[in-house]
Design a protein around this motif. Structure first.
Motif, short mmCIF file in Angstrom:
data_model
loop_
_atom_site.label_atom_id
_atom_site.label_comp_id
_atom_site.label_asym_id
_atom_site.label_seq_id
_atom_site.Cartn_x
_atom_site.Cartn_y
_atom_site.Cartn_z
N THR A 428 120.01 67.74 11.77
CA THR A 428 121.41 67.00 11.53
C THR A 428 122.23 67.72 12.79
O THR A 428 122.18 68.96 13.07
CB THR A 428 122.07 67.11 10.19
OG1 THR A 428 122.38 68.46 9.88
CG2 THR A 428 121.18 66.42 9.35
N VAL A 479 126.89 62.70 7.30
CA VAL A 479 126.28 63.40 6.49
C VAL A 479 126.94 63.43 5.01
O VAL A 479 126.37 63.94 4.15
CB VAL A 479 125.80 64.76 6.61
CG1 VAL A 479 124.81 64.86 7.80
CG2 VAL A 479 127.00 65.61 7.01
N VAL A 536 121.55 65.78 2.21
CA VAL A 536 120.27 65.79 3.30
C VAL A 536 119.05 66.61 2.37
O VAL A 536 118.04 66.05 2.54
CB VAL A 536 120.64 66.42 4.33
CG1 VAL A 536 119.41 66.68 5.44
CG2 VAL A 536 121.80 65.54 5.25
#
Length: 681
Positions: A428, A479, A536
């Protein structure tokens, strides 16, 4: 024999590239082309007859001069006089090395004899779907005669090698009107007096066979539609594919880890929707190039796409055990005391009616190409069934090629895999700074990488830097959104089969004193880093546990998670949250073989998206230095007096995941050049 100066070699390469760039003509890395002529021997100063031929392992579509083997024709043809017979024909491959001219270029392939022994200046050997369809038809010889008359001759199946070269040479001599041949169970060979004529003859054979199959073939060669097995709508089939992908990759990786590829090509979906697909799939592929990539047959789910997902998953587990048992029995039926050991019993191709095809290999390209080869095989089955019935070569012959010592030697010559080969990583915040550096290091070490970033354009740029879709794909993800995170992981498993390594790197930073820090500042920091990392990691754990292959989750935390500095309440607190997530998840996920570790960087200014976004100016103001000097300022307050760069953080990620720390979890590694106040204790 005419001279073959460089322009003629260039013509051979151009012909090869044209033929190889059209999938109707041959499959990836399949087939070979050659040219014969005279060049000056630098030792004697006299003309020497040579042959330039595509070497072992090359691809016609991208062939260059470095991919050509160069051999002396007099020595190559003299091998016929010492040929010990078909039972020992493999010995002739080593003899090719004694026929090389100078350094010889690329290593000669098994098909070198075919090109050298056929008395024609130019020769093409190709694997077109239309030609293989005739080659694999039950009455292929009669169909070849009907299709081509006496211009193309049938050559019965023979394993590639020296004897096949002798056979084709004899066929050409006995049939002066012929411009080529159909090789039973295999492909086509064509020849010509010029490069242009050879190419025209190759294309004529291919297009004539295509037209013959179209004109003479019946409308539904795979039978009528199978009730309930039609293709799901595009969005639904990709959703179901993403749900099944981690399980399937785990099943396909029982013997060794594999990278996956998903295709819902209409050719595959139509095949699986037809009544005859179970019978035909069980017969397996025929062309050696096909089954060396796809194994002798695929694993096929025998349920319609509308059954509950849990039922499909349970049945796939059962079928996988049956497949492994059947493959071991296949090996046992044909192996001899000197056969290579069984290489693995997992399928390379998995077919899911209504959904599509999953293919597997040692890397993304190998997995993708395996799927392309199976599409070739479906096209071959369609053509053969349209005019006759599909009859691939015997199982025993498939085994002789799959476990051929020459194939085994080729595998031994392959370079050792890189440390992260077969690993699939999702990073990410990978569009810039630390995340970009991590993505670059992981790809350099052999991993496939999903470049996840809020900025889709930046993610796409990084994915292209990394080499494109066989190495990296880009996904746009916020996210803080559960839906976008789920979509990012779905894209990852559809691109590469699953996920093994996740790096929580996305973040922002706001530097303010306590009394100036708003609730929005606090929520924004915690939403992206603390909540985002949790979301995540939760999705990563779901995929990894379904795969059953273990995995790594790495948090890019911060020195500020353990060190109390001024004007940093929101950032420091959320980094401390991340640091404890590492400990909590390491304790919870260890039973699944999932390791969770963290990295605590400090002062990573150069290339940092966070610092460029205002954090650098804020921290410079706190410390009373120019923003351009912030990196040097941070370096001077460290024990090592060295500036920390994004690449140094990437090095730590690799150290944690590259294999040497296989028994380490719950660890935080400082990457701060030495900040005594942040020492862990």
């Amino acid at each position: 024999m005419t001279s073959v100066p460089q322009p003629e070699v260039d013509a051979l390469l151009e012909r090869s590239n044209r033929l190889g760039s059209d999938p109707r003509n041959t499959n990836y890395a399949g087939g070979n082309t050659s040219a014969k002529g005279t060049a000056v021997d630098p030792v004697t100063g006299t003309g020497t007859e040579l042959m330039w031929v595509k070497g072992s392992g090359g691809d016609l579509g991208t062939l260059t001069g470095a991919g050509l083997a160069v051999l002396r024709l007099d020595r190559l043809r003299a091998l016929a006089g010492v040929y010990p017979g078909v039972d020992r024909e493999d010995e002739m491959v080593a003899a090719f090395d004694y026929c090389l001219h100078g350094r010889g270029g690329a290593a000669p392939s098994i098909d070198t004899a075919m090109h050298g022994l056929v008395d024609a200046p130019h020769v093409d050997h190709l694997h077109p779907d239309s030609g293989i369809a005739l080659a694999c038809a039950a009455d292929g010889e009669a169909l070849t005669k009907e299709c081509f008359g006496d211009t193309v001759v049938w050559v019965p199946w023979r394993r590639p090698g020296f004897q096949l070269g002798l056979d084709i040479a004899a066929v050409k001599r006995a049939n002066p009107r012929a411009v080529g041949c159909i090789l039973g169970g295999h492909g086509i060979t064509a020849w010509g007096s010029t490069s242009q004529e050879c190419e025209e003859n190759s294309l004529s054979i291919i297009r004539t066979a295509e037209e013959y199959l179209r004109r003479r073939g019946r409308a539904e060669p795979f039978g009528p539609p199978l009730d309930g097995y039609g293709a799901l709508p595009a969005a639904l089939r990709r959703e179901r594919a993403a749900a099944l992908a981690p399980l399937l990759r785990g099943l396909a990786s029982q013997d060794r880890p594999q990278v996956g590829h998903f295709s819902d090509d209409p050719v595959v979906l139509d095949f699986l929707a037809r009544a005859e697909h179970p019978r035909l799939a069980a017969l397996g592929t025929s062309c050696p190039d096909h089954f060396l990539r796809t194994k002798v047959r695929p694993l096929v789910l025998d349920l319609p796409p509308t059954v509950p997902l849990e039922e499909a998953a349970a049945r796939l587990r059962e079928l996988h055990q049956e497949y492994r048992a059947e493959y071991a029995a296949y090996y046992g039926r044909h192996a001899t005391p000197d056969s290579p050991a069984m290489r693995g019993a997992d399928p390379a191709i998995v077919l899911i009616p209504g959904v599509g095809m999953f293919s597997y290999g040692r890397d993304k390209q190998t997995a993708r190409v395996a799927g392309e080869f199976y599409i070739n095989a479906v096209n071959v089955m369609r053509g053969a069934e349209a005019v006759s019935s599909y009859r691939p070569i015997e199982e025993s012959e498939k085994f002789r090629i799959e476990y051929w010592e020459l194939e085994e030697a080729k595998l031994r010559r392959m370079p050792q895999p890189k440390p992260l080969a077969t690993r699939v990583a999702l990073v990410t915040g990978a569009g810039s700074g630390i995340g970009r550096a991590i993505a670059h290091r992981l790809v350099a070490e052999g991993a496939c990488v999903v470049v996840a970033d809020l900025d889709a354009e930046r993610a796409g740029v990084v994915a292209e830097e990394l080499g494109g879709p066989d190495r990296a794909v880009a996904v746009a993800v916020d996210v803080t959104s559960e839906e976008q995170i789920a979509a990012a992981f779905a894209a990852a498993v559809l691109a590469f089969g699953g996920v093994d390594l996740v790096v929580n790197n996305a973040g922002i930073s706001i530097s303010k004193p306590l009394l100036e820090t708003t609730a929005r500042d606090w929520d924004l920091q915690h939403g992206i880093m603390a909540r985002g990392s949790f979301l995540v990691s939760r999705e990563a754990a779901r995929v990894m546990t379904e795969q059953g292959m273990g995995g790594d989750i790495v948090y890019i935390a911060s020195k500020n998670g353990v060190f109390a500095g001024p004007n940093n309440i929101a950032y420091g607190a959320t980094k401390a949250d991340q640091a404890h997530q590492v400990r909590l998840l390491a304790a919870e996920l260890g039973g699944h073989g999932i390791r969770v570790n963290g990295i605590n960087p400090d002062g990573v200014v150069r290339g940092s998206g966070i610092f460029a976004g205002g954090w650098g100016a804020q921290r410079a103001a706190v410390y009373g230095v120019e923003e351009s000097e912030l990196g040097a300022f941070y370096a001077q307050r460290t024990l090592l007096k060295q500036e920390v760069l994004p690449e140094h953080v990437a090095n730590a990620v690799f150290a944690l995941t590259g294999g040497d720390l296989s028994h380490t979890t719950g660890l935080h590694i400082p990457v701060d050049a030495g900040v005594a106040a942040a020492f862990l204790r």
